[in-house]
Enzyme design. Structure first.
Site, PDB file in Angstrom:
ATOM      1  N   LYS A   1      20.492   3.089  60.649  1.00  0.00           N
ATOM      2  CA  LYS A   1      20.287   4.228  59.669  1.00  0.00           C
ATOM      3  C   LYS A   1      21.691   4.812  59.548  1.00  0.00           C
ATOM      4  O   LYS A   1      21.996   5.348  58.487  1.00  0.00           O
ATOM      5  CB  LYS A   1      19.134   4.792  59.992  1.00  0.00           C
TER       6      LYS A   1
ATOM      7  N   GLU B   1      23.413   9.154  49.241  1.00  0.00           N
ATOM      8  CA  GLU B   1      22.869   7.956  48.173  1.00  0.00           C
ATOM      9  C   GLU B   1      23.606   8.029  46.798  1.00  0.00           C
ATOM     10  O   GLU B   1      22.653   7.978  45.666  1.00  0.00           O
ATOM     11  CB  GLU B   1      21.373   8.395  48.231  1.00  0.00           C
TER      12      GLU B   1
ATOM     13  N   ARG C   1      19.248  30.652  53.434  1.00  0.00           N
ATOM     14  CA  ARG C   1      20.262  29.379  52.913  1.00  0.00           C
ATOM     15  C   ARG C   1      20.713  28.505  53.945  1.00  0.00           C
ATOM     16  O   ARG C   1      21.720  27.837  54.187  1.00  0.00           O
ATOM     17  CB  ARG C   1      21.513  30.275  52.404  1.00  0.00           C
TER      18      ARG C   1
ATOM     19  N   HIS D   1       2.114   4.002  54.381  1.00  0.00           N
ATOM     20  CA  HIS D   1       3.637   3.738  53.765  1.00  0.00           C
ATOM     21  C   HIS D   1       4.130   2.511  54.367  1.00  0.00           C
ATOM     22  O   HIS D   1       4.447   1.784  53.759  1.00  0.00           O
ATOM     23  CB  HIS D   1       4.362   4.969  53.978  1.00  0.00           C
TER      24      HIS D   1
ATOM     25  N   GLU E   1       9.370  -0.374  59.225  1.00  0.00           N
ATOM     26  CA  GLU E   1      10.575  -0.054  58.939  1.00  0.00           C
ATOM     27  C   GLU E   1      11.737  -0.611  59.928  1.00  0.00           C
ATOM     28  O   GLU E   1      13.036  -0.691  59.828  1.00  0.00           O
ATOM     29  CB  GLU E   1      10.733   1.379  59.175  1.00  0.00           C
TER      30      GLU E   1
ATOM     31  N   HIS F   1      10.729  -0.999  49.128  1.00  0.00           N
ATOM     32  CA  HIS F   1       9.938   0.174  48.978  1.00  0.00           C
ATOM     33  C   HIS F   1       9.814   0.368  47.353  1.00  0.00           C
ATOM     34  O   HIS F   1       8.809   1.069  47.028  1.00  0.00           O
ATOM     35  CB  HIS F   1      10.879   1.503  49.458  1.00  0.00           C
TER      36      HIS F   1
ATOM     37  N   ARG G   1      23.391   3.406  50.314  1.00  0.00           N
ATOM     38  CA  ARG G   1      22.384   3.938  51.120  1.00  0.00           C
ATOM     39  C   ARG G   1      20.879   3.742  50.504  1.00  0.00           C
ATOM     40  O   ARG G   1      19.764   3.531  51.034  1.00  0.00           O
ATOM     41  CB  ARG G   1      22.093   5.433  50.927  1.00  0.00           C
TER      42      ARG G   1
ATOM     43  N   LYS H   1      17.479  13.855  54.820  1.00  0.00           N
ATOM     44  CA  LYS H   1      16.915  14.015  53.351  1.00  0.00           C
ATOM     45  C   LYS H   1      15.202  14.964  53.897  1.00  0.00           C
ATOM     46  O   LYS H   1      14.719  14.447  54.715  1.00  0.00           O
ATOM     47  CB  LYS H   1      16.180  12.611  52.981  1.00  0.00           C
TER      48      LYS H   1
ATOM     49  N   ASN I   1      15.968   1.088  50.740  1.00  0.00           N
ATOM     50  CA  ASN I   1      14.751   1.083  49.934  1.00  0.00           C
ATOM     51  C   ASN I   1      14.170  -0.210  49.828  1.00  0.00           C
ATOM     52  O   ASN I   1      13.405  -0.794  49.126  1.00  0.00           O
ATOM     53  CB  ASN I   1      14.972   1.732  48.522  1.00  0.00           C
TER      54      ASN I   1
ATOM     55  N   HIS J   1       6.043   1.288  47.002  1.00  0.00           N
ATOM     56  CA  HIS J   1       5.688   2.819  46.456  1.00  0.00           C
ATOM     57  C   HIS J   1       4.725   2.272  45.277  1.00  0.00           C
ATOM     58  O   HIS J   1       3.551   3.309  45.139  1.00  0.00           O
ATOM     59  CB  HIS J   1       7.079   3.379  46.073  1.00  0.00           C
TER      60      HIS J   1
END
Ligand SMILES: NC(=O)c1ccc[n+]([C@@H]2O[C@H](COP(=O)([O-])OP(=O)(O)OC[C@H]3O[C@@H](n4cnc5c(N)ncnc54)[C@H](O)[C@@H]3O)[C@@H](O)[C@H]2O)c1
Ligand SMILES: [Zn+2]
Length: 376
Positions: free
Chosen positions: A235, A245, A130, A275, A194, A256, A249, A152, A253, A260
């Site tokens: 960031k 988010e 956990r 990417h 980025e 992106h 946040r 994340k 993106n 994507h």
């Protein structure tokens, strides 16, 4: 400055998230210092190191030696390199290794690698017992400026990228800038997209600084450390304002949504597009689309493109080798990524360099006509 001044100093960015607060250390020689830095912050004296087969022969021995010297016993698992490693199968291998190493809640999982290893290891650290302690030792530029910060974690599903995971903040991030010297030029440039993104979101001065100093950033040394530290700070600011988010946040993106869609359209084939390259093209498209919507000047889109082109990044869909599917198929990928609500999409748009914002009412019809123009 002193003529005999040695290696540039290590910089620290603090991420003030209450009881989940942590430091990001950025600079040379941090793998050699990892054991001492971890021992001074965490109570446990056991670690499981997760890495990939490209990074292991370069840096695993040095990391293990540094842990040994600080009295931290470690076991390592070396996974295949590449995006496909973000799978249940490899997650299971990683979790087994962590348990086998008898890592308890105050001990730690250490991710030694790029964003793939960071995302997978963070997920393992978040679910074994956990949740155990987690240390990121990011080795790609993308991981140092983006994926290692913010908590994340996750793996991919056949339904899409990053769909399975948890938020699990690291306890420490050690961005050793020396290791970037073994990264390929192409991966370095992809990570740089980025870095530029943070300027374009809300730091116009940083973008202008990059336009003037990008060669020094690529060369290494103090300018590189400064750019990475500024990116981590940017960031961290966004993450602290909106850890899970629910709003701002999403600005991270920028570029992106289009990016994507292009990654999906090239079936995540890294020979065609990685990417950061998708993000580079996506950021130019986001600026052009904003100009088309009369929100920003077309000159800003040109300026963004000029800079990304100067560093050698692709900026147009036609820069991607091979055939791209028609605009309608790209649109489907966008719609899948974004959830269309009554013909409207959420997009990160801009009013100019460093003036991005979350727009949640972008007509899908405008996006498709734009894509048809760009990719007839
Ligand atoms: N969690 C987040 O917030 C977040 C944010 C952005 C991206 N990501 C994820 O990050 C991943 C991409 O990360 P990436 O670009 O680092 O990819 P990656 O981990 O695949 O690394 C790129 C390549 O470089 C190699 N490499 C890494 N460091 C090296 C070094 N120092 N020397 C030589 N080779 C080295 C790797 O083995 C790999 O082949 C994606 O899965 C993406 O979803 C996550
Ligand atoms: Zn990205």
């Amino acid at each position: 400055m002193n003529a005999i001044s040695s290696a540039p100093a290590v910089q620290t960015v603090h991420v003030p998230l209450g009881e989940r607060a942590y430091d990001i250390l950025i600079g040379p020689g941090l793998i050699a210092r990892a054991g001492a830095e971890i021992a001074s912050r965490l109570k446990g004296r056991k670690a499981a190191v997760i890495t990939d087969e490209h990074v292991a022969p370069l840096y695993l021995d040095a990391l293990v030696a540094s842990l040994d010297a600080a009295g931290i016993a470690s076991a390592a698992v070396v996974l295949p390199a590449g995006e496909k490693t973000k799978s249940f199968e490899h997650l299971m291998t990683a979790c087994d290794k962590v348990l086998e190493a008898r890592v308890e809640r105050n001990d730690c999982v250490i991710a030694l690698g790029g964003g793939v290893i960071g995302d997978l290891s963070g997920f393992a650290a978040g679910i074994v017992r956990r949740g155990v302690r987690f240390v990121q030792v990011p080795t790609s530029l993308l991981a140092q400026v983006d994926s290692s910060v913010g908590g994340k974690t996750g793996i991919n599903s056949r339904h899409g990228k990053n769909l399975i995971g948890v938020f699990h903040q690291p306890d420490l991030v050690l961005a050793d800038t020396d290791v970037l010297n073994t990264l390929s030029e192409r991966e370095f440039r992809a990570g740089y997209a980025e870095v530029a993104k943070y300027g374009l979101i809300d730091k116009p001065d940083f973008f202008a600084w990059l336009e003037a100093n990008w060669k020094a950033v690529f060369a290494g040394g103090a300018a590189r450390i400064a750019a990475i530290a500024a990116s981590c700070q940017a960031k961290a600011d966004v993450v602290v304002a909106d850890e899970r988010e629910t709003g701002q946040r999403a600005l991270l993106n920028l570029g992106h949504t289009f990016g994507h869609a292009l990654e999906a359209a090239t079936t995540y084939d890294s020979r065609r597009l990685v990417h950061g390259e998708g993000v580079s093209i996506g950021m130019v498209l986001a600026h052009e689309f904003s100009a088309r919507m009369n929100l920003a000047s077309p000159d800003d889109a040109r300026r963004v493109e000029r800079h990304l082109q100067a560093v050698g990044l692709p900026t147009r869909m036609s820069d991607i080798p091979g055939e791209l599917p028609p605009a309608e198929v790209l649109m489907d990928a966008i719609a899948q990524d974004k959830k269309v609500k009554r013909g409207k999409l959420t997009f990160i748009l801009t009013r100019g360099i460093g003036q991005s914002f979350v727009a949640d009412d972008v007509p899908a019809s405008e996006v498709i006509s734009f894509l048809r123009e760009k990719h007839p």
